[in-house]
Design an enzyme around this catalytic site. Structure first.
Site, PDB file in Angstrom:
ATOM      1  N   HIS A 124       0.877  -1.172   0.000  1.00 49.92           N
ATOM      2  CA  HIS A 124       0.000   0.000   0.000  1.00 49.92           C
ATOM      3  C   HIS A 124       0.917   1.226   0.000  1.00 49.92           C
ATOM      4  CE1 HIS A 124      -2.853   2.907   1.764  1.00 49.92           C
ATOM      5  NE2 HIS A 124      -3.816   2.075   1.467  1.00 49.92           N
ATOM      6  N   ASP A 201       3.131  -4.760   8.015  1.00 50.26           N
ATOM      7  CA  ASP A 201       1.932  -3.948   7.866  1.00 50.26           C
ATOM      8  C   ASP A 201       0.737  -4.892   8.063  1.00 50.26           C
ATOM      9  OD1 ASP A 201      -0.279  -2.578   7.050  1.00 50.26           O
ATOM     10  OD2 ASP A 201       0.559  -1.884   5.138  1.00 50.26           O
ATOM     11  N   GLN A 204      -4.386  -5.281   6.963  1.00 53.06           N
ATOM     12  CA  GLN A 204      -5.391  -6.218   6.419  1.00 53.06           C
ATOM     13  C   GLN A 204      -5.316  -7.591   7.069  1.00 53.06           C
ATOM     14  OE1 GLN A 204      -7.760  -5.221   4.593  1.00 53.06           O
ATOM     15  NE2 GLN A 204      -6.996  -3.299   3.756  1.00 53.06           N
ATOM     16  N   LYS A 227     -10.548  -0.577  10.619  1.00 51.10           N
ATOM     17  CA  LYS A 227     -10.756  -1.737   9.740  1.00 51.10           C
ATOM     18  C   LYS A 227     -11.121  -2.981  10.546  1.00 51.10           C
ATOM     19  CE  LYS A 227      -7.253  -0.196   6.405  1.00 51.10           C
ATOM     20  NZ  LYS A 227      -7.952   0.228   5.193  1.00 51.10           N
ATOM     21  N   CYS A 370      -4.711   2.421  -3.670  1.00 52.66           N
ATOM     22  CA  CYS A 370      -3.474   2.962  -3.073  1.00 52.66           C
ATOM     23  C   CYS A 370      -2.325   1.970  -3.208  1.00 52.66           C
ATOM     24  CB  CYS A 370      -3.672   3.329  -1.604  1.00 52.66           C
ATOM     25  SG  CYS A 370      -4.914   4.570  -1.348  1.00 52.66           S
TER      26      CYS A 370
HETATM   27  C1  LIG Z   1      -2.274  -2.932   3.466  1.00 52.20           C
HETATM   28  C2  LIG Z   1      -2.636  -1.578   3.965  1.00 52.20           C
HETATM   29  N1  LIG Z   1      -1.722  -0.846   4.600  1.00 52.20           N
HETATM   30  C3  LIG Z   1      -1.992   0.374   5.088  1.00 52.20           C
HETATM   31  C4  LIG Z   1      -3.229   0.937   4.940  1.00 52.20           C
HETATM   32  C5  LIG Z   1      -3.487   2.303   5.478  1.00 52.20           C
HETATM   33  O1  LIG Z   1      -4.470   2.265   6.447  1.00 52.20           O
HETATM   34  P1  LIG Z   1      -5.041   3.643   7.045  1.00 52.20           P
HETATM   35  O2  LIG Z   1      -5.652   4.374   5.891  1.00 52.20           O
HETATM   36  O3  LIG Z   1      -6.049   3.208   8.042  1.00 52.20           O
HETATM   37  O4  LIG Z   1      -3.887   4.350   7.625  1.00 52.20           O
HETATM   38  C6  LIG Z   1      -4.230   0.223   4.267  1.00 52.20           C
HETATM   39  C7  LIG Z   1      -5.566   0.821   4.051  1.00 52.20           C
HETATM   40  O5  LIG Z   1      -6.291   0.475   3.174  1.00 52.20           O
HETATM   41  C8  LIG Z   1      -3.928  -1.071   3.778  1.00 52.20           C
HETATM   42  O6  LIG Z   1      -4.844  -1.790   3.140  1.00 52.20           O
END
Ligand SMILES: Cc1ncc(COP(=O)(O)O)c(C=O)c1O
Length: 414
Positions: A124, A201, A204, A227, A370
């Site tokens: 992401h 990370d 998910q 989430k 993203c």
């Molecule tokens: C794999 C991953 N990392 C990071 C993020 C960023 O999350 P946030 O927007 O809650 O900071 C997301 C959000 O969709 C994600 O799917």
């Protein structure tokens, strides 16, 4: 292990009774954010109704209650990922958590000039851009590990790219585009073999499957509360205790120090012990309390059950999509993926498909999610349509999605 009582779960989520364009809402945009059960909504409301005060400062009754509620939330949320309370820093989301990790390493001189930061093509943007920026500031360089045609991490490329110059390997546990589940323990092992730290990370994964920081041997784990049934504006960063004690806070301020002294030209500070040194300023106390309620909800249901339920929905969705002959991204093997399904309908853009599904009350996300480097690699430069599931979704909803999509596919071919 018994199955989920989905109907009972659904009754806890007020929004699921809503109609959209006159149709019952089918919410398949869980990878973007989850819905909230009344237990979480009530916990946040209760905090503001009966406990609200600033924490860690005043000595009056309400301030003590609020501080205790915040620290109790830290205990509950840290236990959920197998960590100690002092190893969990509350942040506003996964993005802030990753930035905090990256800038802490920079501020602590742990990214020397000429060192390397390793990421992967499936990240992401939130796990790419902070590292890119920190690498530039540190005079370090970035290396990107490649993926195969189905979006799986290429482990031989990982072995090649992680050298003794690497200081961090930052990668996602579960892809938000393909649902690919990475072999986290193995990636962390490769990082550690070369003396590098390992940042996972978990945006998910923490919401959808059991995650234990000790089993993974992660040094950092980032996740978002919103989430995983929690409120927006609260997230977490796990930092392994011995590492946290060596790190300087990159964003210091009130609430992070035990002592400050100023001469006429400079100030010196002594940091509080972790995690408080990383939480300068007034935190989102109601958010932390709400996230603790979310974690208690998920724990009552059981994360193994959540994972299994989503796998059943994913299996059904993949079957439906295959029968419709649309383009599906990600691994065919169910064991390699979580509850995220990306696809495209030939002849229509992802946004057109998402809009047509919305008219049927079905909420999905479309676009690059993203993760531009990944969607380009998968041959979908315009992005994909993404359906992502959670514990309150049903097989019947997947069937309704299949019927709606069948109409759309017919429309596209006429
Ligand atoms: C794999 C991953 N990392 C990071 C993020 C960023 O999350 P946030 O927007 O809650 O900071 C997301 C959000 O969709 C994600 O799917």
């Amino acid at each position: 292990m018994g199955m989920l009582d989905v109907e009972a779960i659904r009754r806890d989520f007020p929004i699921l009774g809503k109609k959209v364009h006159g149709k019952p809402l089918i919410y398949f945009d869980n990878a973007a954010t989850s819905q909230k059960p009344r237990q979480v909504i009530e916990a946040v409301e209760n905090f503001y109704r009966s406990q609200n005060a600033n924490i860690g400062r005043s000595l009056h009754e309400l301030a003590v209650t609020a501080t205790e509620a915040y620290e109790e939330a830290r205990k509950i949320v840290s236990a959920f990922i197998g960590a100690l309370p002092e190893e969990l820093v509350f942040t506003k989301n996964a993005t802030e958590s990753i930035n905090l990790a990256a800038y802490s390493l920079l501020a602590s001189g742990l990214l020397p000039r000429g060192s390397e930061i390793v990421v992967t093509r499936m990240e992401h943007h939130s796990n790419l851009l902070p590292w890119q920026q920190v690498a530039r500031l540190a005079g370090a360089s970035l290396k990107v590990v490649e993926v195969d045609d189905e979006g799986r991490l290429l482990l031989d490329d990982l072995e090649r790219k992680v050298t003794d110059k690497a200081r961090v390997v930052a990668f996602t546990h579960v892809s938000n585009v393909t649902g690919v589940v990475n072999p986290v323990e193995e990636v962390c092992r490769v990082a550690h073999e070369h003396g590098a730290l390992c940042l996972v990370d978990g945006a998910q994964s923490v919401p959808h499957l059991p995650v234990d920081v000790r089993r993974i041997e992660a040094d950092f784990l980032a996740f978002s509360g919103h989430k995983m049934l929690g409120p927006m504006g609260i997230g977490g960063l796990f930092i392994r205790r011995e590492l946290a004690e060596r790190l300087e806070p990159p964003f210091p301020g009130g609430g992070a120090i035990s002592l400050v002294d100023c001469s006429e030209t400079s100030c010196t500070a002594e940091w509080l012990a972790p995690p408080h040194r990383f939480e300068a300023g007034t935190p989102n106390v109601a958010g932390a309390v709400g996230l603790a309620a979310a974690v208690e909800y998920l724990s009552r249901v059981g994360m193994e059950r959540v994972e299994l339920h989503e796998r059943r929905l994913t299996e059904k969705a993949l079957k439906v999509l295959e029968e419709l002959g649309v383009i599906v991204y990600g691994p065919k093997d169910l064991r390699d993926r979580a509850g995220v399904v990306s696809f495209n309908v030939p002849g229509l853009t992802p946004h057109e498909v998402a809009q047509l599904l919305d008219m049927e009350g079905i909420a999905v996300r479309s676009g690059h999610h993203c993760a531009l480097p990944l969607v380009k690699r998968l041959g979908a430069p315009m992005g994909t349509v993404r359906a992502s599931f959670y514990l309150y979704n049903t097989v019947e909803e997947v069937e309704a999605f299949g019927l709606a999509l069948e109409k759309i596919v017919k429309l596209a071919s006429t």
